[in-house]
Write a protein that holds these residues in place. Structure first.
Motif, short mmCIF file in Angstrom:
data_model
loop_
_atom_site.label_atom_id
_atom_site.label_comp_id
_atom_site.label_asym_id
_atom_site.label_seq_id
_atom_site.Cartn_x
_atom_site.Cartn_y
_atom_site.Cartn_z
N PHE A 288 5.93 0.93 -10.00
CA PHE A 288 7.31 1.03 -10.45
C PHE A 288 7.41 1.42 -11.92
CE2 PHE A 288 6.75 -2.43 -7.30
CZ PHE A 288 7.23 -1.73 -6.20
N ILE A 289 6.50 0.94 -12.74
CA ILE A 289 6.60 1.26 -14.17
C ILE A 289 5.69 2.40 -14.60
CG2 ILE A 289 7.32 -1.08 -14.73
CD1 ILE A 289 4.54 -1.62 -15.83
N LEU A 290 4.69 2.75 -13.79
CA LEU A 290 3.81 3.86 -14.13
C LEU A 290 4.15 5.15 -13.39
CD1 LEU A 290 0.35 2.04 -14.34
CD2 LEU A 290 1.94 2.59 -16.19
N ARG A 291 4.76 5.01 -12.21
CA ARG A 291 5.11 6.19 -11.42
C ARG A 291 6.61 6.29 -11.13
NH1 ARG A 291 0.13 6.23 -7.02
NH2 ARG A 291 -1.50 6.94 -8.49
N GLY A 292 7.37 5.36 -11.61
CA GLY A 292 8.81 5.41 -11.41
C GLY A 292 9.23 5.31 -9.96
N VAL A 293 8.42 4.64 -9.15
CA VAL A 293 8.75 4.47 -7.73
C VAL A 293 9.93 3.52 -7.59
CG1 VAL A 293 7.89 3.51 -5.54
CG2 VAL A 293 6.42 4.98 -6.94
N THR A 294 10.82 3.82 -6.65
CA THR A 294 11.95 2.97 -6.34
C THR A 294 11.70 2.25 -5.02
OG1 THR A 294 13.56 4.39 -7.46
CG2 THR A 294 14.41 2.93 -5.75
N LEU A 295 11.87 0.93 -5.03
CA LEU A 295 11.81 0.14 -3.80
C LEU A 295 13.24 -0.24 -3.44
CD1 LEU A 295 10.28 -1.34 -1.58
CD2 LEU A 295 9.98 -3.27 -3.16
N ASN B 165 0.82 -1.21 0.00
CA ASN B 165 0.00 0.00 0.00
C ASN B 165 0.85 1.27 0.00
OD1 ASN B 165 -2.55 -1.25 -0.06
ND2 ASN B 165 -2.50 -1.62 2.14
N LEU B 166 1.99 1.22 0.65
CA LEU B 166 2.89 2.38 0.62
C LEU B 166 3.39 2.61 -0.80
CD1 LEU B 166 5.14 1.94 3.80
CD2 LEU B 166 3.14 3.42 3.51
N CYS B 167 3.80 1.55 -1.47
CA CYS B 167 4.28 1.69 -2.86
C CYS B 167 3.17 2.24 -3.75
CB CYS B 167 4.76 0.35 -3.39
SG CYS B 167 6.27 -0.27 -2.62
N ALA B 168 1.95 1.77 -3.54
CA ALA B 168 0.83 2.19 -4.38
C ALA B 168 0.47 3.65 -4.18
CB ALA B 168 -0.39 1.31 -4.08
N SER B 169 0.81 4.23 -3.03
CA SER B 169 0.44 5.61 -2.76
C SER B 169 1.63 6.55 -2.72
CB SER B 169 -0.33 5.71 -1.43
OG SER B 169 0.39 5.13 -0.37
#
Length: 327
Positions: A257-264, A228-232
């Motif tokens: 990751f592919i739509l918002r460029g989020v880094t985990l 949920n953190l990644c999604a928001s």
């Protein structure tokens, strides 16, 4: 002979006991340390209670942290009388750890007690504080700056969460704390959180993408909370993951990751190279108001550790537990 907690597994089952231990039983190592203080971490509590498969060989002394003075050394970096610090490296899992008055260790695992820290202060931070600093360093390395937006910290009333909030707020970040113990709101606000949210908002299955809010995150929970953190997380944001209190699963999708460029960014503190450890501890000395350690940590004798392990797993322990192994 010295006192320590020894975990065994035999025909009588799994058991942890505070007892006298013969020094000849200590495992191999090139540095013998007279331990001053250790800590009680989540992993230690799992080891002591047997509620998680932490211990890999028996018998075992738990304790992933220790600080103490060198009694004997054949390692070139340390000599008798030196004060040293250890976090991780599998101690308390595959090699006897810090919840005893003596430890024989591989000198490559040790670093000098950082300047500016007393033994008690170093253990008020311990692996939890050092891990929190690694998370902050990862956020910085990926370009997250104080003005970029809110940083969310889960498990906020625990050791990693408490120190992460204190560091981030000291550096000027806007911090939102997430906890299952909303009765600790005053404590978390005192550390620097600008808002406290209940864990229940994050712990249930969520959508692949949610409303963008977080510039960054420090997560110790895993499972649905991490998903949920990644999604928001906002476009280009960074989520650091360093724990699995709710489980090892990660019920997410690739969408953040592919739509918002989020880094985990995964944060390992156990096998971290020495250079990173030294950097993290040097940063802790600068970026944390050491006066807050009196709020974050409390000291207990070795005799109280075993019952406290159960309380910690039940979510009834706030902040850090420093253990004076000599009382």
């Amino acid at each position: 002979m010295f006192s320590g907690i020894l975990i065994g597994k035999d025909d009588g089952g799994y058991h942890a006991k505070l007892q006298r231990i013969d020094e000849s039983l200590l495992p191999e190592g090139d540095v013998l340390v007279r331990v001053s203080h250790s800590t009680l971490n989540y992993k230690d509590a799992l080891a002591i209670t047997g509620q998680g498969p932490v211990v890999r060989k028996f018998p075992m002394v738990p304790g992933v942290d220790l600080v103490g003075q060198v009694e004997h050394s054949s390692h070139t970096a340390f000599k008798q009388g030196d004060w040293v610090l250890l976090n991780g490296w599998g101690v308390g899992e595959t090699h006897w750890g810090g919840l005893a008055q003596m430890a024989r260790l591989n000198g490559d695992w040790l670093i000098p007690l950082p300047a500016g820290f007393t033994p008690q202060q170093a253990m008020s931070l311990g692996t939890a504080g050092y891990t929190a600093m690694l998370c902050v360093m990862a956020l910085e390395r990926h370009g997250v700056k104080p003005g970029d937006g809110e940083i969310v910290v889960t498990g906020a009333a625990g050791g990693v969460g408490s120190v992460a909030i204190a560091i981030l707020s000291q550096l000027g970040y806007a911090v939102v704390a997430v906890t299952g113990r909303t009765d600790e709101t005053d404590y978390l606000v005192g550390l620097g959180a600008k808002e406290v949210l209940p864990r229940a908002q994050f712990s249930q299955p969520g959508k692949p993408l949610g409303k963008e809010r977080w510039a960054g995150a420090v997560d110790v929970v895993g499972s649905h909370t991490l998903a949920n953190l990644c999604a928001s997380t906002r476009y280009g944001g960074v989520v650091t993951a360093c724990g699995l209190a709710a489980g090892m699963d990660f019920p997410s999708t690739v969408a953040p990751f592919i739509l918002r460029g989020v880094t985990l960014a995964g944060i390992d503190s156990v096998m971290r190279p020495t250079a990173d450890r030294l950097e993290a501890w040097s940063r802790l000395a600068v970026d944390l108001d050491l006066k807050q350690l009196g709020t974050i940590g409390r000291e207990v004798p070795l005799t109280e550790v075993i019952p406290l392990a159960t309380e910690l797993l039940q979510g009834r322990v706030k902040g850090r537990i420093v253990v004076d192994v000599n009382r």
